[in-house]
Write a protein that holds these residues in place. Structure first.
Motif, PDB file in Angstrom:
ATOM      1  N   UNK A   1      -4.778  -3.710   7.962  1.00 18.48           N
ATOM      2  CA  UNK A   1      -5.205  -2.251   9.358  1.00 18.48           C
ATOM      3  C   UNK A   1      -4.590  -1.280   8.520  1.00 18.48           C
ATOM      4  N   UNK A   2      -3.555  -1.340   8.734  1.00 25.45           N
ATOM      5  CA  UNK A   2      -2.320  -0.074   8.459  1.00 25.45           C
ATOM      6  C   UNK A   2      -1.981   0.306   6.847  1.00 25.45           C
ATOM      7  N   UNK A   3      -1.832  -0.879   6.316  1.00 26.86           N
ATOM      8  CA  UNK A   3      -2.328  -0.700   4.255  1.00 26.86           C
ATOM      9  C   UNK A   3      -3.837  -0.021   4.420  1.00 26.86           C
ATOM     10  N   UNK A   4      -4.616  -0.174   5.069  1.00 26.31           N
ATOM     11  CA  UNK A   4      -6.386   0.138   4.403  1.00 26.31           C
ATOM     12  C   UNK A   4      -5.794   1.895   5.307  1.00 26.31           C
ATOM     13  N   UNK A   5      -5.614   2.369   6.756  1.00 28.48           N
ATOM     14  CA  UNK A   5      -5.545   3.321   7.083  1.00 28.48           C
ATOM     15  C   UNK A   5      -4.853   4.360   5.908  1.00 28.48           C
ATOM     16  N   UNK A   6      -3.804   3.417   5.440  1.00 27.69           N
ATOM     17  CA  UNK A   6      -2.402   4.440   4.506  1.00 27.69           C
ATOM     18  C   UNK A   6      -3.563   4.464   3.285  1.00 27.69           C
ATOM     19  N   UNK A   7      -4.129   3.829   2.862  1.00 29.18           N
ATOM     20  CA  UNK A   7      -4.762   3.422   1.572  1.00 29.18           C
ATOM     21  C   UNK A   7      -3.365   2.958   0.524  1.00 29.18           C
ATOM     22  N   UNK A   8      -2.963   2.608   0.832  1.00 28.84           N
ATOM     23  CA  UNK A   8      -1.946   1.870  -0.173  1.00 28.84           C
ATOM     24  C   UNK A   8      -2.112  -0.433   0.383  1.00 28.84           C
ATOM     25  N   UNK A   9      -1.587  -0.274  -0.703  1.00 34.00           N
ATOM     26  CA  UNK A   9      -1.054  -2.046  -0.906  1.00 34.00           C
ATOM     27  C   UNK A   9       0.412  -2.798  -0.030  1.00 34.00           C
ATOM     28  N   UNK A  10       0.172  -3.373   0.496  1.00 36.19           N
ATOM     29  CA  UNK A  10       1.348  -3.836   1.428  1.00 36.19           C
ATOM     30  C   UNK A  10       2.639  -4.170   0.504  1.00 36.19           C
ATOM     31  N   UNK A  11       2.242  -4.530  -0.669  1.00 31.44           N
ATOM     32  CA  UNK A  11       3.447  -4.215  -1.839  1.00 31.44           C
ATOM     33  C   UNK A  11       4.398  -3.243  -1.846  1.00 31.44           C
ATOM     34  N   UNK A  12       3.349  -1.724  -1.388  1.00 34.49           N
ATOM     35  CA  UNK A  12       4.203  -0.460  -2.003  1.00 34.49           C
ATOM     36  C   UNK A  12       4.808   0.117  -0.528  1.00 34.49           C
ATOM     37  N   UNK A  13       4.278  -0.994   0.459  1.00 38.96           N
ATOM     38  CA  UNK A  13       4.327  -0.527   1.745  1.00 38.96           C
ATOM     39  C   UNK A  13       5.822  -0.894   2.129  1.00 38.96           C
ATOM     40  N   UNK A  14       5.566  -1.855   1.903  1.00 39.64           N
ATOM     41  CA  UNK A  14       7.325  -3.005   2.077  1.00 39.64           C
ATOM     42  C   UNK A  14       7.983  -3.735   1.271  1.00 39.64           C
ATOM     43  N   UNK A  15       8.110  -2.695   0.125  1.00 39.34           N
ATOM     44  CA  UNK A  15       8.541  -3.059  -0.467  1.00 39.34           C
ATOM     45  C   UNK A  15       8.906  -1.801  -1.393  1.00 39.34           C
ATOM     46  N   UNK A  16       7.826  -0.858  -1.528  1.00 45.70           N
ATOM     47  CA  UNK A  16       8.229  -0.083  -2.053  1.00 45.70           C
ATOM     48  C   UNK A  16       8.732   0.567  -3.589  1.00 45.70           C
ATOM     49  N   UNK A  17       7.492  -0.525  -4.874  1.00 47.83           N
ATOM     50  CA  UNK A  17       7.688  -0.954  -5.772  1.00 47.83           C
ATOM     51  C   UNK A  17       7.290   0.103  -6.522  1.00 47.83           C
ATOM     52  N   UNK A  18       5.852   0.102  -5.920  1.00 52.72           N
ATOM     53  CA  UNK A  18       5.161   1.518  -6.906  1.00 52.72           C
ATOM     54  C   UNK A  18       4.748   2.662  -5.969  1.00 52.72           C
ATOM     55  N   UNK A  19       5.802   3.073  -4.740  1.00 54.33           N
ATOM     56  CA  UNK A  19       5.569   4.286  -3.925  1.00 54.33           C
ATOM     57  C   UNK A  19       5.267   4.769  -4.480  1.00 54.33           C
ATOM     58  N   UNK A  20       6.360   5.883  -5.867  1.00 56.83           N
ATOM     59  CA  UNK A  20       6.063   6.880  -6.318  1.00 56.83           C
ATOM     60  C   UNK A  20       4.760   7.394  -7.076  1.00 56.83           C
ATOM     61  N   UNK A  21       4.191   6.054  -7.411  1.00 59.45           N
ATOM     62  CA  UNK A  21       2.805   5.762  -8.278  1.00 59.45           C
ATOM     63  C   UNK A  21       1.865   6.631  -7.240  1.00 59.45           C
TER      64      UNK A  21
END
Length: 86
Positions: free
Chosen positions: A57-77
């Motif tokens: 739910x948090x990822x949906x709220x923040x409009x980001x996928x779990x991978x980006x949130x937890x690991x940050x692989x694509x955070x900047x993009x």
């Protein structure tokens, strides 16, 4: 090597994404129906990580996928896309 979840870095990403979205900890608490706002503060400080159901739910709220949130692989993009409204 497999990606690892770093609670501190995840907390920084949560804080950053909340700022981009204009959300306060109380907003997140209300929208995710959390019992107390301290939970959100603990995530932001990297003291804990949301459970999988809340994380979804948090990822949906923040409009980001779990991978980006937890690991940050694509955070900047992701942040750049969110700033552009994509």
């Amino acid at each position: 090597m497999y990606p690892r979840v770093d609670k501190i870095e995840t907390g920084k990403r949560i804080r950053s994404l909340m700022k981009v979205r204009g959300l306060k900890p109380t907003d997140v608490q209300d929208k995710l129906s959390l019992c107390c706002v301290q939970t959100v503060y603990k995530w932001m400080r990297g003291e804990s990580i949301p459970s999988i159901d809340i994380l979804y739910s948090l990822c949906a709220l923040l409009r980001v996928n779990m991978d980006s949130l937890l690991v940050g692989n694509k955070e900047q993009i992701v942040l750049e896309n969110m700033n552009r409204g994509l």
